[in-house]
Write a protein that holds these residues in place. Structure first.
Motif, PDB file in Angstrom:
ATOM      1  N   THR A 196       0.801  -1.227   0.000  1.00 14.94           N
ATOM      2  CA  THR A 196       0.000   0.000   0.000  1.00 14.94           C
ATOM      3  C   THR A 196       0.837   1.282   0.000  1.00 14.94           C
ATOM      4  O   THR A 196       0.350   2.331  -0.426  1.00 14.94           O
ATOM      5  CB  THR A 196      -0.952   0.006   1.210  1.00 14.94           C
TER       6      THR A 196
ATOM      7  N   VAL B 281      -9.604   2.675  -7.985  1.00 13.74           N
ATOM      8  CA  VAL B 281      -8.544   1.939  -8.673  1.00 13.74           C
ATOM      9  C   VAL B 281      -7.438   1.577  -7.687  1.00 13.74           C
ATOM     10  O   VAL B 281      -6.950   0.441  -7.669  1.00 13.74           O
ATOM     11  CB  VAL B 281      -7.997   2.749  -9.870  1.00 13.74           C
ATOM     12  N   ILE B 282      -7.059   2.533  -6.856  1.00 14.21           N
ATOM     13  CA  ILE B 282      -6.032   2.263  -5.839  1.00 14.21           C
ATOM     14  C   ILE B 282      -6.501   1.140  -4.916  1.00 14.21           C
ATOM     15  O   ILE B 282      -5.736   0.227  -4.584  1.00 14.21           O
ATOM     16  CB  ILE B 282      -5.669   3.537  -5.062  1.00 14.21           C
TER      17      ILE B 282
ATOM     18  N   GLY C 288      -2.952  -6.792  -4.569  1.00 10.10           N
ATOM     19  CA  GLY C 288      -1.612  -6.911  -4.014  1.00 10.10           C
ATOM     20  C   GLY C 288      -1.590  -7.631  -2.680  1.00 10.10           C
ATOM     21  O   GLY C 288      -0.726  -8.477  -2.433  1.00 10.10           O
TER      22      GLY C 288
ATOM     23  N   VAL D  98      -6.090  -2.156  -6.646  1.00 10.59           N
ATOM     24  CA  VAL D  98      -4.664  -2.509  -6.683  1.00 10.59           C
ATOM     25  C   VAL D  98      -4.234  -3.050  -5.323  1.00 10.59           C
ATOM     26  O   VAL D  98      -3.515  -4.056  -5.240  1.00 10.59           O
ATOM     27  CB  VAL D  98      -3.807  -1.286  -7.103  1.00 10.59           C
ATOM     28  N   TRP D  99      -4.685  -2.403  -4.255  1.00  9.68           N
ATOM     29  CA  TRP D  99      -4.326  -2.859  -2.911  1.00  9.68           C
ATOM     30  C   TRP D  99      -4.902  -4.237  -2.607  1.00  9.68           C
ATOM     31  O   TRP D  99      -4.223  -5.093  -2.039  1.00  9.68           O
ATOM     32  CB  TRP D  99      -4.783  -1.853  -1.867  1.00  9.68           C
TER      33      TRP D  99
END
Length: 141
Positions: free
Chosen positions: A87, A126-127, A134, A130-131
């Motif tokens: 993050t 979007v973030i 991930g 992604v987190w």
């Protein structure tokens, strides 16, 4: 003394921003009560009986409260599991997008402002994706 990671700083910033919006709202409400313009029990959660700015402030604060469990939760998972490397790279971008979204919300409800505000929110979504990816992909390591 250990330093806070970007994730920890962004989470703290997110909480501080949410608190700042609440303080501004409550300071304005207090001013209205003291001035005798609104009874102490005359407020609605959405400030529907107040100025357009106060209504936007209530929504901006509510947006933060609604997003905190999702995005704050992801940051907290990363911190608690020692995976803030997932993050950290986007933590400040997330916080900036959140502050931009709220600031635009406070400034205007024009079509252009709503589009810009949605763009800032889309960046956060979007973030978040992604987190999630991930964190899930790093679960086996």
């Amino acid at each position: 003394m250990s330093q806070l990671t970007p994730t920890a700083l962004a989470l703290t910033g997110f909480i501080a921003w949410t608190l700042a919006l609440l303080i501004v709202m409550e300071a304005n409400r207090t001013r209205l009560v003291i001035a005798g313009k609104v009874a102490a029990n005359g407020f609605t959660p959405d400030n529907a009986n107040l100025s357009p700015f106060m209504q936007r402030l209530a929504r901006a604060h509510a947006n933060c409260i609604e997003s905190l469990p999702i995005f704050g939760g992801l940051m907290l998972v990363a911190l608690l599991t020692g995976r803030s490397a997932v993050t950290d790279p986007l933590a400040y971008a997330f916080l900036a997008a959140r502050v931009v979204q709220s600031s635009i919300h406070l400034a205007s409800l024009s079509a252009a402002a709503v589009s810009a505000r949605f763009t800032a929110f889309a960046v956060q979504m979007v973030i978040g994706v992604v987190w999630v990816v991930g964190l899930l992909m790093s679960a086996g390591s």
